[in-house]
Design a protein around this motif. Structure first.
Motif, PDB file in Angstrom:
ATOM      1  N   LYS A   1      -1.741 -25.511   5.789  1.00  0.00           N
ATOM      2  CA  LYS A   1      -1.449 -26.597   5.358  1.00  0.00           C
ATOM      3  C   LYS A   1      -0.263 -26.671   4.258  1.00  0.00           C
ATOM      4  O   LYS A   1       0.168 -27.782   4.016  1.00  0.00           O
ATOM      5  N   ILE A   2       0.001 -25.643   3.790  1.00  0.00           N
ATOM      6  CA  ILE A   2       1.065 -25.505   2.784  1.00  0.00           C
ATOM      7  C   ILE A   2       2.239 -24.864   3.590  1.00  0.00           C
ATOM      8  O   ILE A   2       2.172 -23.558   4.109  1.00  0.00           O
ATOM      9  N   GLU A   3       3.288 -25.430   3.197  1.00  0.00           N
ATOM     10  CA  GLU A   3       4.483 -24.983   4.011  1.00  0.00           C
ATOM     11  C   GLU A   3       5.456 -23.944   3.113  1.00  0.00           C
ATOM     12  O   GLU A   3       6.132 -22.983   3.688  1.00  0.00           O
ATOM     13  N   SER A   4       5.285 -24.062   1.791  1.00  0.00           N
ATOM     14  CA  SER A   4       6.030 -23.400   1.065  1.00  0.00           C
ATOM     15  C   SER A   4       5.323 -21.917   1.070  1.00  0.00           C
ATOM     16  O   SER A   4       4.253 -21.610   0.573  1.00  0.00           O
ATOM     17  N   ASP A   5       6.303 -20.882   1.386  1.00  0.00           N
ATOM     18  CA  ASP A   5       5.637 -19.323   1.306  1.00  0.00           C
ATOM     19  C   ASP A   5       5.596 -19.301  -0.206  1.00  0.00           C
ATOM     20  O   ASP A   5       4.481 -18.556  -0.325  1.00  0.00           O
ATOM     21  N   SER A   6       6.545 -19.527  -1.358  1.00  0.00           N
ATOM     22  CA  SER A   6       6.338 -19.170  -2.594  1.00  0.00           C
ATOM     23  C   SER A   6       5.040 -20.018  -3.170  1.00  0.00           C
ATOM     24  O   SER A   6       4.300 -19.344  -3.870  1.00  0.00           O
ATOM     25  N   LEU A   7       4.542 -21.154  -2.625  1.00  0.00           N
ATOM     26  CA  LEU A   7       3.450 -21.866  -3.023  1.00  0.00           C
ATOM     27  C   LEU A   7       2.275 -20.888  -2.575  1.00  0.00           C
ATOM     28  O   LEU A   7       1.355 -21.065  -3.254  1.00  0.00           O
ATOM     29  N   LYS A   8       2.219 -20.901  -1.361  1.00  0.00           N
ATOM     30  CA  LYS A   8       1.094 -19.939  -0.682  1.00  0.00           C
ATOM     31  C   LYS A   8       0.949 -18.561  -1.553  1.00  0.00           C
ATOM     32  O   LYS A   8      -0.057 -18.353  -1.795  1.00  0.00           O
ATOM     33  N   SER A   9       1.933 -17.890  -2.053  1.00  0.00           N
ATOM     34  CA  SER A   9       1.830 -16.976  -2.800  1.00  0.00           C
ATOM     35  C   SER A   9       1.070 -17.023  -4.000  1.00  0.00           C
ATOM     36  O   SER A   9       0.360 -16.510  -4.401  1.00  0.00           O
ATOM     37  N   ALA A  10       1.674 -18.193  -4.504  1.00  0.00           N
ATOM     38  CA  ALA A  10       1.090 -18.604  -5.728  1.00  0.00           C
ATOM     39  C   ALA A  10      -0.334 -18.850  -5.763  1.00  0.00           C
ATOM     40  O   ALA A  10      -1.179 -18.428  -6.646  1.00  0.00           O
ATOM     41  N   TYR A  11      -0.816 -19.498  -4.712  1.00  0.00           N
ATOM     42  CA  TYR A  11      -2.349 -19.888  -4.465  1.00  0.00           C
ATOM     43  C   TYR A  11      -3.104 -18.713  -4.274  1.00  0.00           C
ATOM     44  O   TYR A  11      -4.120 -18.375  -4.778  1.00  0.00           O
TER      45      TYR A  11
END
Length: 119
Positions: free
Chosen positions: A77-87
């Motif tokens: 559900k998260i489009e941003s790879d950097s946000l996925k990485s942060a999670y």
């Protein structure tokens, strides 16, 4: 104490959980004391802390599976790879803190449990 341990291990990061553990058990005992009118409180603070520690160990070991389950359920559900990485980094750090604290308990005040059961 089981509910408190479940809440703190799965809903808080290591910093918040560690801060809450400092006062939560004593606050709960204060609430019990008021509820019982200062008499016949069924548990001491030490008993509550011991019960919390047992419950915490159980929840800490569930931490790695629960974290992967929660992260895996939301990563598409998260489009941003950097946000996925942060999670993902947040989840890994949370579990690391759980395991560090579990290890500290098993080497310290709950050492007899480790020696008895080889946890």
């Amino acid at each position: 104490m089981s509910d408190l341990a479940r809440f703190l291990t799965h809903c808080c990061d290591g910093v918040v959980r560690r801060q809450a553990e400092i006062f939560a058990i004593e606050f709960y005992h204060e609430c019990l004391t008021k509820e019982f009118g200062g008499k016949n409180v069924p548990y001491t603070i030490e008993q509550l802390k011991k019960a919390y520690n047992f419950a915490f160990l159980t929840q800490a070991f569930y931490g790695i599976g629960i974290t992967e389950l929660m992260y895996g359920a939301n990563k598409d559900k998260i489009e941003s790879d950097s946000l996925k990485s942060a999670y993902y980094d947040f989840a890994v750090l949370k579990v690391l803190h759980l395991f560090e604290d579990a290890d500290q308990l098993l080497e310290g005040e709950m050492k007899e449990m480790f020696e008895k059961y080889g946890l």
